[in-house]
Scaffold this active site. Structure first.
Site, PDB file in Angstrom:
ATOM      1  N   SER A  65       0.794  -1.225   0.000  1.00  0.00           N
ATOM      2  CA  SER A  65       0.000   0.000   0.000  1.00  0.00           C
ATOM      3  C   SER A  65       0.831   1.282   0.000  1.00  0.00           C
ATOM      4  O   SER A  65       1.552   1.538  -0.947  1.00  0.00           O
ATOM      5  CB  SER A  65      -0.937  -0.061   1.204  1.00  0.00           C
ATOM      6  OG  SER A  65      -1.838   0.973   1.147  1.00  0.00           O
ATOM      7  N   ASP A 277      -3.565   6.231  -2.857  1.00  0.00           N
ATOM      8  CA  ASP A 277      -2.338   5.662  -2.299  1.00  0.00           C
ATOM      9  C   ASP A 277      -1.887   4.482  -3.176  1.00  0.00           C
ATOM     10  O   ASP A 277      -2.475   4.231  -4.238  1.00  0.00           O
ATOM     11  CB  ASP A 277      -2.509   5.269  -0.822  1.00  0.00           C
ATOM     12  CG  ASP A 277      -3.372   4.032  -0.649  1.00  0.00           C
ATOM     13  OD1 ASP A 277      -4.156   3.723  -1.562  1.00  0.00           O
ATOM     14  OD2 ASP A 277      -3.269   3.365   0.394  1.00  0.00           O
ATOM     15  N   ASP A 279      -2.137   1.262  -3.254  1.00  0.00           N
ATOM     16  CA  ASP A 279      -3.016   0.174  -3.701  1.00  0.00           C
ATOM     17  C   ASP A 279      -4.446   0.656  -3.892  1.00  0.00           C
ATOM     18  O   ASP A 279      -5.385  -0.131  -3.981  1.00  0.00           O
ATOM     19  CB  ASP A 279      -2.958  -1.039  -2.756  1.00  0.00           C
ATOM     20  CG  ASP A 279      -3.434  -0.730  -1.349  1.00  0.00           C
ATOM     21  OD1 ASP A 279      -3.522   0.455  -0.998  1.00  0.00           O
ATOM     22  OD2 ASP A 279      -3.721  -1.678  -0.592  1.00  0.00           O
ATOM     23  N   ASP A 281      -6.664   2.234  -2.022  1.00  0.00           N
ATOM     24  CA  ASP A 281      -7.779   2.120  -1.070  1.00  0.00           C
ATOM     25  C   ASP A 281      -7.941   3.380  -0.231  1.00  0.00           C
ATOM     26  O   ASP A 281      -8.767   3.422   0.678  1.00  0.00           O
ATOM     27  CB  ASP A 281      -7.678   0.853  -0.193  1.00  0.00           C
ATOM     28  CG  ASP A 281      -6.404   0.760   0.619  1.00  0.00           C
ATOM     29  OD1 ASP A 281      -5.629   1.732   0.633  1.00  0.00           O
ATOM     30  OD2 ASP A 281      -6.186  -0.297   1.244  1.00  0.00           O
ATOM     31  N   GLU A 371     -11.129   7.028   7.901  1.00  0.00           N
ATOM     32  CA  GLU A 371      -9.964   7.469   8.654  1.00  0.00           C
ATOM     33  C   GLU A 371      -9.546   8.803   8.039  1.00  0.00           C
ATOM     34  O   GLU A 371      -9.780   9.049   6.847  1.00  0.00           O
ATOM     35  CB  GLU A 371      -8.828   6.450   8.518  1.00  0.00           C
ATOM     36  CG  GLU A 371      -9.168   5.129   9.153  1.00  0.00           C
ATOM     37  CD  GLU A 371      -7.996   4.162   9.157  1.00  0.00           C
ATOM     38  OE1 GLU A 371      -7.527   3.835  10.250  1.00  0.00           O
ATOM     39  OE2 GLU A 371      -7.556   3.737   8.080  1.00  0.00           O
ATOM     40  N   ARG A 499       0.992   6.382  19.125  1.00  0.00           N
ATOM     41  CA  ARG A 499       0.652   4.960  18.984  1.00  0.00           C
ATOM     42  C   ARG A 499       1.711   4.284  18.106  1.00  0.00           C
ATOM     43  O   ARG A 499       2.281   4.916  17.200  1.00  0.00           O
ATOM     44  CB  ARG A 499      -0.756   4.761  18.407  1.00  0.00           C
ATOM     45  CG  ARG A 499      -0.996   5.503  17.104  1.00  0.00           C
ATOM     46  CD  ARG A 499      -2.343   5.169  16.498  1.00  0.00           C
ATOM     47  NE  ARG A 499      -2.369   3.846  15.930  1.00  0.00           N
ATOM     48  CZ  ARG A 499      -1.899   3.542  14.731  1.00  0.00           C
ATOM     49  NH1 ARG A 499      -1.365   4.463  13.949  1.00  0.00           N
ATOM     50  NH2 ARG A 499      -1.954   2.305  14.285  1.00  0.00           N
ATOM     51  N   PRO A 500       1.943   2.986  18.364  1.00  0.00           N
ATOM     52  CA  PRO A 500       2.887   2.296  17.490  1.00  0.00           C
ATOM     53  C   PRO A 500       2.221   2.020  16.144  1.00  0.00           C
ATOM     54  O   PRO A 500       1.061   1.600  16.110  1.00  0.00           O
ATOM     55  CB  PRO A 500       3.165   0.987  18.238  1.00  0.00           C
ATOM     56  CG  PRO A 500       2.003   0.785  19.154  1.00  0.00           C
ATOM     57  CD  PRO A 500       1.377   2.113  19.416  1.00  0.00           C
ATOM     58  N   GLY A 502       1.236   0.049  12.811  1.00  0.00           N
ATOM     59  CA  GLY A 502       1.083  -1.368  12.498  1.00  0.00           C
ATOM     60  C   GLY A 502       1.498  -1.668  11.071  1.00  0.00           C
ATOM     61  O   GLY A 502       1.265  -2.770  10.568  1.00  0.00           O
ATOM     62  N   THR A 503       2.103  -0.697  10.397  1.00  0.00           N
ATOM     63  CA  THR A 503       2.551  -0.942   9.017  1.00  0.00           C
ATOM     64  C   THR A 503       4.006  -0.544   8.797  1.00  0.00           C
ATOM     65  O   THR A 503       4.588  -0.880   7.775  1.00  0.00           O
ATOM     66  CB  THR A 503       1.695  -0.151   7.992  1.00  0.00           C
ATOM     67  OG1 THR A 503       1.837   1.243   8.276  1.00  0.00           O
ATOM     68  CG2 THR A 503       0.231  -0.537   8.046  1.00  0.00           C
TER      69      THR A 503
HETATM   70  C1  G16 Z   1      -3.314   0.652   6.511  1.00  0.00           C
HETATM   71  C2  G16 Z   1      -4.663   0.379   7.121  1.00  0.00           C
HETATM   72  C3  G16 Z   1      -5.289   1.678   7.555  1.00  0.00           C
HETATM   73  C4  G16 Z   1      -4.341   2.428   8.491  1.00  0.00           C
HETATM   74  C5  G16 Z   1      -2.972   2.581   7.849  1.00  0.00           C
HETATM   75  C6  G16 Z   1      -1.922   3.156   8.770  1.00  0.00           C
HETATM   76  O1  G16 Z   1      -3.492   1.444   5.381  1.00  0.00           O
HETATM   77  O2  G16 Z   1      -5.472  -0.285   6.186  1.00  0.00           O
HETATM   78  O3  G16 Z   1      -6.511   1.414   8.161  1.00  0.00           O
HETATM   79  O4  G16 Z   1      -4.849   3.684   8.796  1.00  0.00           O
HETATM   80  O5  G16 Z   1      -2.493   1.317   7.435  1.00  0.00           O
HETATM   81  O6  G16 Z   1      -1.702   2.276   9.824  1.00  0.00           O
HETATM   82  P1  G16 Z   1      -0.551   2.470  10.876  1.00  0.00           P
HETATM   83  O7  G16 Z   1      -0.683   3.876  11.404  1.00  0.00           O
HETATM   84  O8  G16 Z   1      -0.813   1.432  11.901  1.00  0.00           O
HETATM   85  O9  G16 Z   1       0.769   2.328  10.179  1.00  0.00           O
HETATM   86  P2  G16 Z   1      -2.810   1.094   3.985  1.00  0.00           P
HETATM   87  O10 G16 Z   1      -3.491   2.007   3.037  1.00  0.00           O
HETATM   88  O11 G16 Z   1      -1.339   1.374   4.135  1.00  0.00           O
HETATM   89  O12 G16 Z   1      -3.097  -0.358   3.784  1.00  0.00           O
END
Ligand code: G16
Length: 545
Positions: A65, A277, A279, A281, A371, A499-500, A502-503
């Protein structure tokens, strides 16, 4: 050869680097593409098991993404096109981290826990984005599916939301639409054209939109879709992947976080522009005014526009349906205030990650979830869809009611309800602006954002940060929340949280305040607190000015 022997043999071709531990994060696994071959193979295995237990088609999307080109990742799609269930996220992590010699045991453990009937047929749809590594990694997914005797269909290059859509179409026997990319364009574009016919006096200028494709899959798919739009929307496409690098200085994440236009795009004053972005979404809109000032219309503004439109239609149609907006802690304070106090709609706040917003939105007749980063869609309950359908088919209705019901019906058809979808959101937004005869400036003026800033801090282990209250408060490390509270008190209309991610391997910091300088200073001071209390690495964060 038994299926387990085949798994053993094939897993040797996709070996796990010993000791590597990865987590199923906000939206699946995500890291440098070089580390992902075994993950993809194993997600092929897992999707096959999931398909056997649900007796339905499962989706696997190879994409990272918004992350840089060098990264890759994988998102699993459940039968109705939604994100995979939390229990299976745990299995995904277990399977991903089992050392090579423990893989079969980990697989058998899931089979036992879920009482998987191994003789049940399995079907997995696979898609990929335009990253250089995606072809090789999606082949690893396909290998995983075939090792367990599953059937696969490789959709090749598709956007993430397109793959979600295919899975849902397949599992609803075509009731949601046809499980082809062509079918997707037809459904969305026909609904868009019908909606656009309700726009009176729409000039060619108003039909024009500049799209930044982030040099990714969204650009390819917008090109593919254009002929279906029958000139109801004129798109100028930038960052189409022919030259620039994916997500580099462009795309929805860059524009939202940097609060500036992407490179590679020419913008005239007042002109409507949007960015996808990597991908496709997520979507954000923007324009620059006659003085050259940049204005961003993010997911919060999109949610406000869509929910206002839907609320007005419900009133005109005389339908008593409960509409709510779901946001996260990143939602601008002004948007929440406007939605609750001026529009008087219910607002919910969930943790980051569309999987959380999606579930919260399902609790309402109409759940609009977005979001701030532009990831979102609208969900209609089955009962709400039926009421709208009945009304639209009722021939004895007076004009205004009938028009509203038909508009609602076509709105449902233009929306991809399986997941946030930049293409579908774009068509809906364009239709709403045309129908309401609204310029991007008028849309922007619905409320004024509080100035805000997002920063990233590198720490040695981001898991030391734990949060509560939909990520609005930190419970560890000790002293961090107290430090944030003290800093926030220094500024007017201020709010901040950490916040940590997740990506990505970072801690995210958000701050908003009455002025941009205050938001910038607060974000920097909170970053320093994170750096000092959560084990920062690579040098203290520098002030922004
Ligand atoms: C993904 C999730 C989203 C999230 C984003 C950032 O987006 O699908 O819901 O807002 O990651 O997450 P984080 O702040 O935990 O890094 P995408 O578009 O990268 O798949």
């Amino acid at each position: 050869m038994s299926e387990f022997q085949e798994v053993s043999k094939q897993s040797g071709v996709h070996p796990k680097p010993a000791g590597l531990v990865l987590q199923y994060g906000t939206a699946g696994f995500r890291t440098n593409a070089k580390l992902l071959d075994h993950i993809m193979f194993r997600m092929g295995l897992l999707a096959t098991l999931r398909s056997k237990t649900t007796k339905a088609t499962i989706g696997v999307m190879v994409t990272a993404s918004h992350n840089p080109e060098e990264d890759n990742g994988v998102k699993l799609v459940d039968p109705m096109g939604e994100m995979v269930s939390p229990t299976w996220e745990v299995y995904a992590t277990q399977l991903a981290n089992a050392e090579q010699e423990d893989l079969l045991a980990a697989l058998k453990d899931i089979i036992e826990k879920e009482a998987v009937n191994m003789s049940q047929e399995a079907k997995v749809f696979v898609g990929k984005d335009t990253r250089g590594s995606s072809a090789r990694l999606s082949q690893a997914v396909l290998d995983g599916v075939s090792a367990l005797g599953g059937h696969s269909k490789d959709y090749g290059l598709v956007t993430t939301p397109q793959l979600h859509y295919m899975v849902c179409c397949q599992n609803t026997q075509g009731k949601y639409g046809e499980a082809t990319v062509e079918g997707y364009y037809k459904k969305l574009c026909q609904a868009f054209i019908k909606l656009s016919k309700n726009a009176s006096n729409c000039t060619d200028d108003q039909k024009h939109l500049s799209v930044d494709g982030a040099n990714g899959i969204g650009a390819l798919k917008v090109r593919e879709m254009e002929s279906h739009l029958k000139k109801e929307l004129h798109i100028s496409l930038f960052n189409d992947g022919s030259e620039g690098k994916l997500n580099h200085q462009c795309g929805a994440d860059f524009v939202k976080v940097q609060q500036k236009p992407p490179t590679g795009m020419e913008i005239s004053p007042g002109e409507r522009c949007c960015s996808f972005d990597g991908d496709a979404d997520r979507i954000v809109y923007y324009y620059s005014d006659s003085e050259g000032t940049f204005h961003l219309l993010d997911g919060d503004k999109v949610a406000t526009l869509i929910s206002t439109f839907l609320k007005e239609l419900l009133t005109s149609a005389g339908l008593d349906l409960k509409i709510a907006v779901v946001q996260t802690a990143y939602a601008n304070g002004s948007s929440t205030n406007y939605l609750e106090n001026t529009m008087k709609v219910t607002v919910r706040c969930t943790k980051t990650g569309v999987k959380h917003l999606h579930h919260a939105a399902q609790e309402f007749d109409i759940g609009v979830y977005f979001e701030a980063n532009g990831h979102g869609t609208v969900l209609f309950s089955k009962a709400a869809e039926e009421k709208i359908q009945q009304l639209a088919e009722n021939s004895s209705l007076i004009d205004e009611k009938k028009r509203a019901a038909l508009l609602l019906q076509n709105t449902i058809n233009v929306i991809n309800q399986t997941v946030g979808d930049a293409i579908s959101d774009m068509l809906l937004i364009e239709a709403i602006l045309a129908i309401k005869g609204m310029t991007i400036h008028q849309w922007d003026a619905i409320y004024t954002d509080l100035p805000n800033r997002q920063l990233k801090v590198k720490v040695s282990d981001r898991r030391v940060i734990d949060t509560t209250d939909a990520e609005r408060r930190a419970v560890s490390p000790a002293g961090l929340q107290e430090a944030i509270d003290t800093l926030v008190k220094k500024y007017r209309k201020a709010r901040s949280f950490v916040r940590p991610s997740g990506t990505e391997d970072v801690v995210r910091v958000y701050a908003e305040a009455e002025t941009q300088d205050s938001a910038d200073d607060l974000a920097h001071e909170v970053s320093l607190a994170v750096y000092r209390l959560a084990g920062g690495v690579g040098g203290e964060p520098k002030p922004l000015h």
